[in-house]
Design a protein around this motif. Structure first.
Motif, PDB file in Angstrom:
ATOM      1  N   LEU A 299      28.650 -91.788  69.251  1.00 32.27           N
ATOM      2  CA  LEU A 299      28.970 -92.917  70.133  1.00 32.27           C
ATOM      3  C   LEU A 299      28.869 -92.515  71.603  1.00 32.27           C
ATOM      4  CD1 LEU A 299      29.790 -95.869  70.192  1.00 32.27           C
ATOM      5  CD2 LEU A 299      32.174 -95.146  69.983  1.00 32.27           C
ATOM      6  N   TYR A 300      29.182 -91.283  71.910  1.00 30.97           N
ATOM      7  CA  TYR A 300      29.117 -90.763  73.282  1.00 30.97           C
ATOM      8  C   TYR A 300      27.729 -90.998  73.887  1.00 30.97           C
ATOM      9  CZ  TYR A 300      30.062 -87.302  77.013  1.00 30.97           C
ATOM     10  OH  TYR A 300      30.269 -86.664  78.210  1.00 30.97           O
ATOM     11  N   ASP A 301      26.693 -90.828  73.077  1.00 30.15           N
ATOM     12  CA  ASP A 301      25.318 -90.997  73.548  1.00 30.15           C
ATOM     13  C   ASP A 301      24.824 -92.436  73.480  1.00 30.15           C
ATOM     14  OD1 ASP A 301      25.043 -88.280  74.052  1.00 30.15           O
ATOM     15  OD2 ASP A 301      24.202 -87.860  72.079  1.00 30.15           O
ATOM     16  N   LEU A 302      25.470 -93.269  72.674  1.00 27.05           N
ATOM     17  CA  LEU A 302      24.951 -94.608  72.391  1.00 27.05           C
ATOM     18  C   LEU A 302      25.790 -95.754  72.935  1.00 27.05           C
ATOM     19  CD1 LEU A 302      24.049 -94.088  68.627  1.00 27.05           C
ATOM     20  CD2 LEU A 302      22.455 -94.178  70.545  1.00 27.05           C
TER      21      LEU A 302
ATOM     22  N   SER B 290      26.005-101.139  63.316  1.00 23.41           N
ATOM     23  CA  SER B 290      24.772-100.924  62.546  1.00 23.41           C
ATOM     24  C   SER B 290      23.893 -99.843  63.175  1.00 23.41           C
ATOM     25  CB  SER B 290      23.984-102.229  62.410  1.00 23.41           C
ATOM     26  OG  SER B 290      23.657-102.733  63.686  1.00 23.41           O
ATOM     27  N   ILE B 291      23.891 -99.756  64.492  1.00 22.04           N
ATOM     28  CA  ILE B 291      23.110 -98.717  65.181  1.00 22.04           C
ATOM     29  C   ILE B 291      23.710 -97.351  64.887  1.00 22.04           C
ATOM     30  CG2 ILE B 291      22.405 -97.864  67.438  1.00 22.04           C
ATOM     31  CD1 ILE B 291      21.311-100.534  67.688  1.00 22.04           C
ATOM     32  N   LEU B 292      25.039 -97.270  64.933  1.00 24.96           N
ATOM     33  CA  LEU B 292      25.707 -96.006  64.605  1.00 24.96           C
ATOM     34  C   LEU B 292      25.444 -95.617  63.152  1.00 24.96           C
ATOM     35  CD1 LEU B 292      29.134 -96.366  66.404  1.00 24.96           C
ATOM     36  CD2 LEU B 292      27.456 -94.570  66.768  1.00 24.96           C
ATOM     37  N   ALA B 293      25.487 -96.572  62.266  1.00 22.65           N
ATOM     38  CA  ALA B 293      25.234 -96.306  60.850  1.00 22.65           C
ATOM     39  C   ALA B 293      23.840 -95.705  60.675  1.00 22.65           C
ATOM     40  CB  ALA B 293      25.385 -97.576  60.022  1.00 22.65           C
ATOM     41  N   ASP B 294      22.855 -96.275  61.335  1.00 25.64           N
ATOM     42  CA  ASP B 294      21.489 -95.751  61.253  1.00 25.64           C
ATOM     43  C   ASP B 294      21.396 -94.342  61.834  1.00 25.64           C
ATOM     44  OD1 ASP B 294      20.591 -98.080  60.053  1.00 25.64           O
ATOM     45  OD2 ASP B 294      19.754 -98.920  61.905  1.00 25.64           O
ATOM     46  N   LYS B 295      21.982 -94.146  62.992  1.00 26.51           N
ATOM     47  CA  LYS B 295      21.927 -92.844  63.671  1.00 26.51           C
ATOM     48  C   LYS B 295      22.599 -91.761  62.846  1.00 26.51           C
ATOM     49  CE  LYS B 295      22.636 -90.152  67.633  1.00 26.51           C
ATOM     50  NZ  LYS B 295      21.608 -89.229  67.920  1.00 26.51           N
TER      51      LYS B 295
ATOM     52  N   GLY C 108      23.300 -91.926  59.531  1.00 26.03           N
ATOM     53  CA  GLY C 108      22.945 -91.887  58.117  1.00 26.03           C
ATOM     54  C   GLY C 108      24.093 -92.300  57.215  1.00 26.03           C
ATOM     55  N   LEU C 109      24.933 -93.204  57.715  1.00 27.11           N
ATOM     56  CA  LEU C 109      26.097 -93.676  56.959  1.00 27.11           C
ATOM     57  C   LEU C 109      25.961 -95.170  56.685  1.00 27.11           C
ATOM     58  CD1 LEU C 109      28.946 -91.921  58.971  1.00 27.11           C
ATOM     59  CD2 LEU C 109      28.015 -91.223  56.759  1.00 27.11           C
ATOM     60  N   THR C 110      26.777 -95.659  55.762  1.00 25.99           N
ATOM     61  CA  THR C 110      26.815 -97.092  55.498  1.00 25.99           C
ATOM     62  C   THR C 110      27.621 -97.791  56.593  1.00 25.99           C
ATOM     63  OG1 THR C 110      28.851 -97.003  54.206  1.00 25.99           O
ATOM     64  CG2 THR C 110      26.755 -96.676  52.995  1.00 25.99           C
ATOM     65  N   LYS C 111      27.418 -99.080  56.711  1.00 27.77           N
ATOM     66  CA  LYS C 111      28.208 -99.857  57.673  1.00 27.77           C
ATOM     67  C   LYS C 111      29.686 -99.812  57.314  1.00 27.77           C
ATOM     68  CE  LYS C 111      24.398-102.878  58.805  1.00 27.77           C
ATOM     69  NZ  LYS C 111      23.805-104.192  58.631  1.00 27.77           N
TER      70      LYS C 111
ATOM     71  N   LYS D 240      35.219 -97.985  58.625  1.00 27.15           N
ATOM     72  CA  LYS D 240      36.454 -97.226  58.351  1.00 27.15           C
ATOM     73  C   LYS D 240      36.728 -96.190  59.431  1.00 27.15           C
ATOM     74  CE  LYS D 240      36.351 -97.830  53.381  1.00 27.15           C
ATOM     75  NZ  LYS D 240      36.146 -97.207  52.080  1.00 27.15           N
ATOM     76  N   LEU D 241      35.682 -95.470  59.844  1.00 28.25           N
ATOM     77  CA  LEU D 241      35.862 -94.489  60.913  1.00 28.25           C
ATOM     78  C   LEU D 241      36.282 -95.173  62.206  1.00 28.25           C
ATOM     79  CD1 LEU D 241      32.817 -92.143  60.234  1.00 28.25           C
ATOM     80  CD2 LEU D 241      35.226 -91.477  60.217  1.00 28.25           C
TER      81      LEU D 241
END
Length: 136
Positions: A32-35, A41-46, A48-51, A56-57
């Motif tokens: 998240l620091y970079d994005l 959904s962008i974090l999930a892609d970056k 490699g996790l599910t939405k 939850k995180l």
């Protein structure tokens, strides 16, 4: 290899735990620091996790005051995540802990051994198309 991986990971988990976060939470914060601000959904892609995993995180980190959620102005059903001031300040500290953990553990290697290990691990990561950091 599993013994080495577990030893490095457990030492780091203890270090970040002392700062009030888990390794998974640290990885989320670092991404998240970079994005930021970013849609889940962008974090999930970056990462490699599910939405669902991202959600939850995010909930855990919002509760800890390290991440904040804001409505997306263009789409009220969507939201964006960003680090709080406290969360943003924690990322460099946690990165230092990660670097220190690696440096302390791998200090047992000579420079040549370290370079050889790094080269071999890069080959494995490339051949296995590994891009995301495993969190479990």
């Amino acid at each position: 290899m599993r013994m080495v991986s577990n030893a490095v990971s457990q030492a780091f988990a203890r270090a970040v735990s002392a700062e009030g976060v888990t390794v998974a939470e640290w990885s989320f914060m670092r991404a998240l620091y970079d994005l930021e601000p970013s849609a889940p959904s962008i974090l999930a892609d970056k990462m490699g996790l599910t939405k669902g995993a991202i959600s939850k995180l995010a909930e855990r980190l919002v509760a800890k005051g390290l991440v904040e959620r804001a409505e997306n102005r263009d789409d009220r059903r969507a939201h964006r995540l960003s680090l709080t001031r406290r969360g943003r300040a924690a990322v460099p500290l946690l990165a230092t802990l990660a670097d220190r953990n690696d440096a302390e553990f791998f200090a047992a290697l000579t420079r040549e051994e370290h370079e050889t290990l790094d080269r071999i691990l890069r080959v494995l990561a490339e051949r296995r198309d590994l891009k995301a950091i495993p969190l479990d």
